[in-house]
Design a protein around this motif. Structure first.
Motif, short mmCIF file in Angstrom:
data_model
loop_
_atom_site.label_atom_id
_atom_site.label_comp_id
_atom_site.label_asym_id
_atom_site.label_seq_id
_atom_site.Cartn_x
_atom_site.Cartn_y
_atom_site.Cartn_z
N TYR A 117 70.95 6.17 60.11
CA TYR A 117 71.81 6.89 59.91
C TYR A 117 71.81 6.64 57.92
N VAL B 140 68.08 7.05 56.71
CA VAL B 140 67.88 8.80 56.21
C VAL B 140 68.61 8.78 54.93
N SER C 150 66.92 7.24 51.48
CA SER C 150 65.65 8.16 52.22
C SER C 150 66.01 9.87 51.34
N HIS C 151 66.91 10.38 50.91
CA HIS C 151 67.45 11.84 51.23
C HIS C 151 67.84 11.65 49.50
N LEU D 80 71.80 15.81 56.90
CA LEU D 80 70.88 15.40 57.34
C LEU D 80 71.14 14.18 58.78
N LYS E 208 68.45 14.43 61.46
CA LYS E 208 67.22 14.06 61.62
C LYS E 208 67.28 12.95 62.14
N HIS F 160 62.81 1.58 61.22
CA HIS F 160 62.36 2.93 60.52
C HIS F 160 60.81 3.26 60.84
#
Length: 332
Positions: A161, A164, A167-168, A186, A189, A279
């Motif tokens: 997490y 993630v 990445s966002h 999120l 994901k 990842h």
């Protein structure tokens, strides 16, 4: 005193006052530029781009009696989340803010090799989550994202997490991480993360006090900015004049691993790092540079002439890997 002299002195005082006001305004713009990632701050000097300007959000300091601690996390004076094999011979200590563009670029550039070393049992990481951007620019996104990551720790999915979120990461001024529904979106994901317990933890802010205490700890740590990255206690921004790459990190970790096994061949790689695994879709970057002079394609930590990934300061940096955020590509 003649009226003329009096007016002359008054005029001089006014000019001096105006100059001081201009200097204050310039300093304020400079601080705002730093927070926005528009000014390069060399990692070797500042420890990162998100420079400390506010010690806390104005709330009273958290005390141990009321601080909930996530599973397998460390409370006490320096709260931290561990990732990797507890007995690994090397420890990477990372102070990060989920709203910090510089932190995102560090994670982008160094993530593959960090995951590789964690998953082979040679490196354990300790993440200290702070809220510098909330304090400097206002908002709650740093805190809410950190709380959500700690809720993921309860589910054994902190690393997945955490990755993630970076990445966002939204553009810093938007503070989109303040929206808990976006954080839950999120979380979808990460396979198996969204459960009633996780959702309640995010919505309730279960670990807000843990995050605050971690932030309080950073305020008294002596470090000036995020990301601050230490390997076995050594500030990596001060290694090799700041020109420190993922390949250098890997070499230092492997050297430490060999030093712990005198006269023996290197042990076969073993897992035991965080259960999330690596990842997907990224291979470890063998090259890179922590200051960015003549940087190789990945891993630059300061960003002069930086290639696409791994930059920690970001002068002329390409879209990935920058840690200070000058010319940083907009977050998706």
């Amino acid at each position: 005193m003649s009226q003329k002299n009096h007016e002359g002195k008054k005029s001089a005082r006014e000019r001096l006052q105006e100059q001081r006001e201009k200097e204050k305004a310039r300093a304020r713009r400079g601080r705002q530029a730093i927070v926005a990632g528009a000014v390069v701050v060399v990692l070797a000097v500042a420890g990162g781009i998100a420079v400390w300007a506010s010690s806390n959000s104005g709330e009273p300091a958290a005390n141990d009696n009321e601080v909930a601690v996530p599973k397998q996390a460390r409370g006490g004076g320096r709260p931290a989340v561990p990732v990797g094999t507890p007995g690994a011979p090397s420890t990477l200590t990372v102070w990060e803010d989920f709203r910090c563009p510089a932190c995102r670029q560090f994670e982008t550039g160094f993530r593959p090799v960090i995951h590789e070393l964690e998953d082979s049992g040679k490196l354990k990481s300790e993440y200290h989550l702070v809220t510098i951007i909330d304090g400097n620019a206002g908002g709650q996104g740093s805190r809410n994202a950190a709380n959500a990551a700690l809720c993921a720790q309860d589910a054994g999915k902190f690393r997945a997490y955490h990755d993630v979120l970076y990445s966002h990461q939204p553009p810093e001024p938007q503070d989109k991480f303040a929206d808990k529904q976006y954080l839950l979106q999120l979380a979808g994901k990460v396979k198996g993360l969204v459960t009633p317990a996780f959702t309640k933890c995010v919505n309730d802010g279960t670990y807000d006090r843990f995050v605050q205490k971690s932030n309080d700890s950073f305020a008294t740590s002596g470090y000036r900015g995020t990301p601050t990255v230490l390997l076995n206690g050594k500030d990596l921004s001060k290694e090799k004049g700041g020109q420190f790459s993922p390949a250098d990190l890997k070499r230092m970790v492997l050297d430490a691993h060999k030093a712990k096994q005198p006269g023996k061949k290197s042990a076969a790689p073993h897992t035991g790092a965080s259960p999330q695994g690596r990842h997907p879709g990224r291979s470890a970057a063998p090259q890179g540079d922590l200051t960015g002079k003549n940087a190789a394609p990945q891993g630059d930590l300061t960003g002069k002439n930086a290639a696409p990934q791994g930059d920690l300061t970001g002068k002329n940096a390409a879209p990935q890997g920058e840690v200070t955020g000058r010319n940083a590509a907009p977050s998706p």
